[in-house]
Every structure is written in C-alpha cells, then in structure tokens.
Design a protein around this motif. Sequence first.
Motif, PDB file in Angstrom:
ATOM      1  N   ASN A  55       0.823  -1.213   0.000  1.00 29.98           N
ATOM      2  CA  ASN A  55       0.000   0.000   0.000  1.00 29.98           C
ATOM      3  C   ASN A  55       0.849   1.252   0.000  1.00 29.98           C
ATOM      4  OD1 ASN A  55      -2.466  -1.199  -0.165  1.00 29.98           O
ATOM      5  ND2 ASN A  55      -2.826  -1.225   2.025  1.00 29.98           N
ATOM      6  N   SER A  56       1.953   1.238   0.711  1.00 30.76           N
ATOM      7  CA  SER A  56       2.835   2.399   0.731  1.00 30.76           C
ATOM      8  C   SER A  56       3.403   2.671  -0.654  1.00 30.76           C
ATOM      9  CB  SER A  56       3.978   2.165   1.730  1.00 30.76           C
ATOM     10  OG  SER A  56       4.894   3.225   1.675  1.00 30.76           O
ATOM     11  N   THR A  57       3.819   1.628  -1.328  1.00 28.99           N
ATOM     12  CA  THR A  57       4.352   1.780  -2.685  1.00 28.99           C
ATOM     13  C   THR A  57       3.260   2.241  -3.644  1.00 28.99           C
ATOM     14  OG1 THR A  57       5.936   0.031  -2.243  1.00 28.99           O
ATOM     15  CG2 THR A  57       5.552   0.583  -4.537  1.00 28.99           C
TER      16      THR A  57
ATOM     17  N   LEU B  76       0.560   3.963  -2.954  1.00 24.61           N
ATOM     18  CA  LEU B  76       0.223   5.369  -2.701  1.00 24.61           C
ATOM     19  C   LEU B  76       1.309   6.296  -3.225  1.00 24.61           C
ATOM     20  CD1 LEU B  76      -1.327   5.159   0.874  1.00 24.61           C
ATOM     21  CD2 LEU B  76      -2.502   5.553  -1.291  1.00 24.61           C
ATOM     22  N   ASP B  77       2.577   5.908  -3.060  1.00 20.94           N
ATOM     23  CA  ASP B  77       3.659   6.740  -3.592  1.00 20.94           C
ATOM     24  C   ASP B  77       3.551   6.874  -5.104  1.00 20.94           C
ATOM     25  OD1 ASP B  77       4.695   7.123  -1.089  1.00 20.94           O
ATOM     26  OD2 ASP B  77       6.291   5.629  -1.286  1.00 20.94           O
ATOM     27  N   ILE B  78       3.271   5.778  -5.773  1.00 23.28           N
ATOM     28  CA  ILE B  78       3.136   5.824  -7.228  1.00 23.28           C
ATOM     29  C   ILE B  78       1.938   6.683  -7.628  1.00 23.28           C
ATOM     30  CG2 ILE B  78       2.597   4.411  -9.261  1.00 23.28           C
ATOM     31  CD1 ILE B  78       4.313   2.208  -7.974  1.00 23.28           C
TER      32      ILE B  78
ATOM     33  N   TYR C  14       0.674   9.244  -5.968  1.00 25.80           N
ATOM     34  CA  TYR C  14       1.023  10.651  -5.772  1.00 25.80           C
ATOM     35  C   TYR C  14       1.957  11.151  -6.864  1.00 25.80           C
ATOM     36  CZ  TYR C  14      -1.096  10.325  -1.150  1.00 25.80           C
ATOM     37  OH  TYR C  14      -1.969  10.159  -0.112  1.00 25.80           O
ATOM     38  N   ILE C  15       2.898  10.317  -7.292  1.00 31.69           N
ATOM     39  CA  ILE C  15       3.806  10.716  -8.366  1.00 31.69           C
ATOM     40  C   ILE C  15       3.032  10.927  -9.664  1.00 31.69           C
ATOM     41  CG2 ILE C  15       5.675   9.864  -9.850  1.00 31.69           C
ATOM     42  CD1 ILE C  15       6.887   8.601  -7.318  1.00 31.69           C
TER      43      ILE C  15
END
Length: 90
Positions: free
Chosen positions: A30-32, A34-36, A38-39
């Motif tokens: 989930n962290s990965t 969400l980062d993707i 946002y990018i």
Amino acid sequence: MMVPASFDTGRLDIVYKTAHLFTAVYLGFNSTALDIMYIVLMALCAAQLNILKERLSSILKNNRVDAKDMDEVIDGMLRNCVILHEAINR
C-alpha cells in the motif's frame, strides 16, 4: 527481519510471525501504491501546467486574424485558459 513481540507469545509465536509477515507485506504494498499514485498525480498537474503555459505564451503567435477580431480571439483563448486553470485547481 522480524520485529520481536513486545510480549511473550509462547506457543503462538508462529501465529505472531505469520500475521506480522502478512501485515508487513500489505503495508509495504500500500505504501508503494500510494507513492506511485502521488507521483502520477504530480506528473499530471505538471503536464496541465505546461499546457496552460504554452497556451498563455502563444495567444498571439498562433492566431493570424484581423485587428477587429483579435479581441474575440484573445477573450476565447483566455476563457479556455481559465477553464483549464480551474480544472487544475480542483
């Protein structure tokens, strides 16, 4: 590397380690994700801002019209730029 439990797990040590493994994998995924996300959203905003910049800088360059129609062309282009800018801000 497993984080040791802050309490004595006793016979349930394997259950704790299994739950910890699944939780760590789930949170890492989930962290990965969400980062993707946002990018991608930041890249989309940057692309929209570049489009807005190009439209604002080329209002008069791309439109070869008479002087009397120039006000209408500029008003139309500025209206489109404002609509795009409001879409970016949402």
